[in-house]
Design a protein around this motif. Structure first.
Motif, mmCIF file in Angstrom:
data_model
loop_
_atom_site.group_PDB
_atom_site.id
_atom_site.type_symbol
_atom_site.label_atom_id
_atom_site.label_comp_id
_atom_site.label_asym_id
_atom_site.label_seq_id
_atom_site.Cartn_x
_atom_site.Cartn_y
_atom_site.Cartn_z
ATOM 1 N N THR A 192 0.911 -1.202 -0.065
ATOM 2 C CA THR A 192 -0.152 0.071 0.313
ATOM 3 C C THR A 192 0.796 1.243 -0.002
ATOM 4 O O THR A 192 0.500 2.174 -0.721
ATOM 5 N N ILE A 234 -7.402 -1.450 5.586
ATOM 6 C CA ILE A 234 -6.763 -2.802 5.230
ATOM 7 C C ILE A 234 -7.559 -3.917 6.350
ATOM 8 O O ILE A 234 -6.975 -3.864 7.307
ATOM 9 N N ARG A 288 -3.746 -6.245 -1.613
ATOM 10 C CA ARG A 288 -2.643 -6.871 -0.684
ATOM 11 C C ARG A 288 -1.766 -7.205 -1.821
ATOM 12 O O ARG A 288 -0.395 -7.587 -1.417
#
Length: 483
Positions: A192, A234, A288
């Motif tokens: 990320t 997340i 991811r």
């Protein structure tokens, strides 16, 4: 516009429809026939010729293309000048390409004579990348048609613009369930961070909390209080409903859900919301991975300050299948594209016995690399004033042109040949690179004593022979006075 076959005696001022190779000359398509051309055609025994003649209310192909291009250029976009009925648009800065697709469709529906093709909306463009091309199909088009196209292009804000990325800081929240390893969390955070940094932003803070509505609400409130521009969540478990953990926590923190789900795969389970003016994105599980997914489509717009409404997300279905049925992610997708910008161009300076420094300095300033200088066997002048940079110096009196080409690495797509004593500006070099379009029949671009050659002609052994044998692929540009 009139088009057809006419007698040679009546052909002066006619626009030549097809290139002609005559015994003593090459007349290229689009040429305005002069009295001297008529004489050559008669000498060749021709009695009729096919061409076009503009009428009083017509614009020539270049003037028409330029007029439409000027109307299309919004902020961050410029044209390179029309040639052969085509005008290309380039990004002047990196950013997201914003296109009003409905108006573009209406423009292309005006008349078959005027066509505009663009990269997909909202791709990320690099500086100097070509993002659109205007092509006038016939040699001329009525002024009324051009005016109608220009009206669609210029009414209602920019039709094509490039929105630069704005520096921003993001907060990253990772929720945790029993059994999740720290290594897994670190890997998701690293991917990320790379995404955010690739868009000119930074992850300013990272938070972790249990995968629980109350815990996530408190963590989200803390992140918002820190003044971040964007919050990314997340989840330890993917969001599967508007009433799931992440969206419920968002609403308890005073936020709203803008949209859940998107017709992009991978990326279906993305949730977009906001608290005040701060966007909050709950990432789909596929985020991811560094592979392209729907999140990239959303982040690129947010980074450029482009608003995203639910209808915008719901219209992403065309082109939204980013993987095939076997689960492999496509390498070509309309979220972040990599269309060709300028070709990787090298420079060869045919110095002979002269000073090579002026040409080398121009090549360096224009970003040409590698640089090859070919000097005479017994000359010292070519290297006396060379700047201290990576230059390959060759000596060859037999065939300096072929020797220079042979010294180029395999990844070079084009080479600019500086003849002995040639003087062109950096602006001229840029114009030549923009004009190079081998697919359109412009594989050789000349300007003064310099010549840009596409790699498809690197097997040539003589520049003069190359220019003669492939005259139909040569475009001669005027030398600009710009520095």
């Amino acid at each position: 516009m009139l088009f057809g076959e006419v007698r040679i005696d009546e052909a002066e001022g006619l626009i030549l429809a097809h290139s002609l190779r005559l015994p003593t000359a090459m007349l290229k398509k689009g040429r305005l026939l002069s009295p001297a051309d008529i004489a050559l055609l008669k000498q060749a025994g021709m009695n009729f010729i096919t061409g076009a003649r503009l009428e009083d209310n017509d614009l020539g192909e270049n003037d028409a293309a330029q007029a439409v291009a000027d109307a299309l250029c919004g902020p961050g976009v410029q044209s390179n000048g029309a040639f052969a009925g085509r005008c290309n648009l380039f990004a002047t800065q990196g950013g997201v390409v914003v296109i009003d697709r409905d108006r573009l469709d209406r423009l292309n529906l005006v008349d078959e004579a005027v066509t505009v093709a663009t990269v997909p909306p909202f791709v990320i463009a690099r500086p100097r990348q070509m993002i659109a091309t205007i092509k006038i199909i016939p040699f001329g088009v009525s002024r009324h048609t051009v005016d109608a196209c220009a009206a669609y292009a210029s009414t209602g804000g920019p039709l094509i613009s490039v929105r630069p990325m704005k520096p921003f800081n993001a907060a990253l929240i990772l929720t945790i369930l029993p059994g999740i390893r720290d290594k897994t969390l670190k890997a998701a955070a690293a991917v990320t961070r790379a995404r955010i940094e690739g868009l000119g932003g930074a992850v300013a803070a990272e938070y972790r909390c249990p995968h629980d509505i109350g815990q996530l609400e408190r963590c989200l409130t803390k992140a918002l209080a820190a003044g971040h521009d964007l919050v990314l969540i997340i989840g330890a478990s993917a969001t599967v409903d508007r009433r799931d953990v992440a969206p419920s926590a968002l609403e308890k923190a005073g936020g709203s859900i803008d949209h859940f789900g998107m017709p992009v795969d991978p990326g279906n389970l993305l949730l977009l919301g906001h608290v005040g003016a701060v966007p909050v994105v709950t990432l789909p599980g596929c985020a991811r991975s560094p592979k392209p997914n729907g999140l990239d489509w959303v982040l690129s717009r947010l980074a450029a300050g482009v608003s995203i409404k639910p209808a915008d997300i719901m219209r992403m279905g065309a082109g939204g299948l980013l993987k095939d049925l076997g689960g492999q992610v496509s390498t070509v997708w309309p979220g972040i594209s990599t269309p060709n910008a300028m070709p990787h161009a090298a420079a060869i300076v045919l110095a002979g016995d002269s000073d090579a420094a002026p040409a080398v300095e121009t090549a360096l300033a224009a970003g040409l690399e590698p640089l090859v200088v070919v000097a005479s066997n017994n000359s010292d002048a070519a290297e006396e004033n060379l700047p201290p940079c990576d230059i390959r110096l060759l000596r060859n009196d037999d065939n300096p042109f072929a020797a220079g080409l042979a010294a180029l690495p395999d990844d070079v797509e084009a080479v600019l040949i500086f003849a002995q004593g040639a003087t062109i500006s950096v602006t001229n070099v840029g114009d030549m690179l923009k004009a190079l379009e081998p697919e359109e029949g412009r594989a050789i671009i000349t300007a003064g004593d310099s010549c840009l050659i596409h790699c498809s002609h690197f097997a040539a052994t003589s520049l003069a022979t190359l220019l003669m044998d492939h005259a139909e692929q040569v475009l001669d540009l005027p030398i600009s006075a710009k520095p």
